[in-house]
Enzyme design. Structure first.
Site, PDB file in Angstrom:
ATOM      1  N   ASP A 180      -0.186   5.337   1.030  1.00 44.46           N
ATOM      2  CA  ASP A 180      -0.504   6.115   1.935  1.00 44.46           C
ATOM      3  C   ASP A 180      -0.521   5.263   3.268  1.00 44.46           C
ATOM      4  OD1 ASP A 180      -1.053   8.575   0.285  1.00 44.46           O
ATOM      5  OD2 ASP A 180      -2.884   7.326  -0.530  1.00 44.46           O
ATOM      6  N   ASP A 197      -1.516  -0.466   6.022  1.00 47.65           N
ATOM      7  CA  ASP A 197      -1.505   0.188   7.386  1.00 47.65           C
ATOM      8  C   ASP A 197      -2.998   0.066   7.937  1.00 47.65           C
ATOM      9  OD1 ASP A 197      -2.689   1.929   5.416  1.00 47.65           O
ATOM     10  OD2 ASP A 197      -2.470   3.281   6.801  1.00 47.65           O
ATOM     11  N   ASP A 206       0.872  -1.236  -0.134  1.00 49.71           N
ATOM     12  CA  ASP A 206      -0.079  -0.033   0.019  1.00 49.71           C
ATOM     13  C   ASP A 206       0.953   1.209  -0.033  1.00 49.71           C
ATOM     14  OD1 ASP A 206      -2.378   1.507   0.552  1.00 49.71           O
ATOM     15  OD2 ASP A 206      -1.558   1.712   2.582  1.00 49.71           O
TER      16      ASP A 206
END
Length: 244
Positions: free
Chosen positions: A19, A192, A17
């Site tokens: 961001d 995240d 991922d």
């Protein structure tokens, strides 16, 4: 360590991922969104709300913040002229305005998290195929990866507009594994948030979560994963240990 070794044996490719996982982009979101709200003549939204709302795609972000603004205006009864607009009617203008502002500052108010570059360098040295999968529009992602000198680590790069559905739907993960050329069971998802975990679990892909990113205001350690890492710098060592 035992659960990590059990879940990550024979990993042959990694999907990252963007961001909150590789790049701390909250500042970019805040600046672009504050400028967008100002252009629309709307009050600013809080930085905390922005942080809790990012992660499900830019369209979801804009629509959620407009909905919040409208509800707040109605609750405070700040005037009929302000509350007369609808979220649907304003969305397209807000979306276009946001895209313009975001592209103007993309990467200027963000930074690569400590340990990320070291991890990518180590994995690349091991010959690990890597892809980037984000809900951010692909053009934004490509520009950001280049700005932060991370683009050369990745083969496929997919955004929230690359497929019919976004994470947490499993489709983007399945399509990214297909592009990498590896089975989902041998491809690790690194993210995240619960968004990343849900997509990976639904696809049948093992997942590792970092503890420092954006998880909609919730503790990421409460989300099932093979491991929760405080720094990506340890990932190459953990993968090597799990495979030998």
């Amino acid at each position: 360590m035992s659960s990590l070794a059990q879940d990550l044996t024979r990993i042959e490719a990694v999907i990252f991922d963007l961001d909150g996982t590789m790049v701390h982009t909250l500042g970019d979101f805040q600046v672009a969104l504050h400028r967008t709200m100002a252009d629309l003549g709307l009050p600013p939204v809080s930085d905390k709300l922005i942080e809790e709302t990012i992660g499900k795609g830019s369209e979801h972000l804009i629509r959620s913040l407009l909905t919040h603004q409208h509800a707040r205006a109605e609750a405070r009864k700040v005037g009929q002229a302000f509350t007369a607009w609808s979220v649907d009617a304003l969305f397209e203008q807000a979306w276009q305005t946001y895209q313009r502002h975001y592209l103007e500052i993309n990467g200027q108010f963000s930074s690569v998290y400590p340990g990320v570059t070291l991890a990518l360098q180590a994995l690349a040295a091991q010959g690990m195929p890597m892809a980037c999968l984000t809900n951010k529009p692909r053009s934004f992602a490509l520009a950001l990866l280049k700005e932060k000198a991370l683009d050369h680590f990745f083969g496929p790069v997919f955004g929230g507009d690359s497929f019919e559905r976004k994470k947490p739907d499993p489709l983007p993960v399945l399509k990214t594994c297909e592009a990498l050329g590896f089975p989902v069971a041998k491809t690790l998802m690194v993210g995240d948030s619960s968004n990343d975990a849900r997509a990976a679990h639904a696809a049948g892909c093992p997942v590792v979560l970092v503890t420092y990113g954006y998880n909609h205001g919730q503790r990421v350690q409460d989300t099932p994963a093979a491991a929760w890492l405080d720094s990506l710098a340890v990932l190459p060592h953990r993968l090597r240990a799990a495979n030998y």
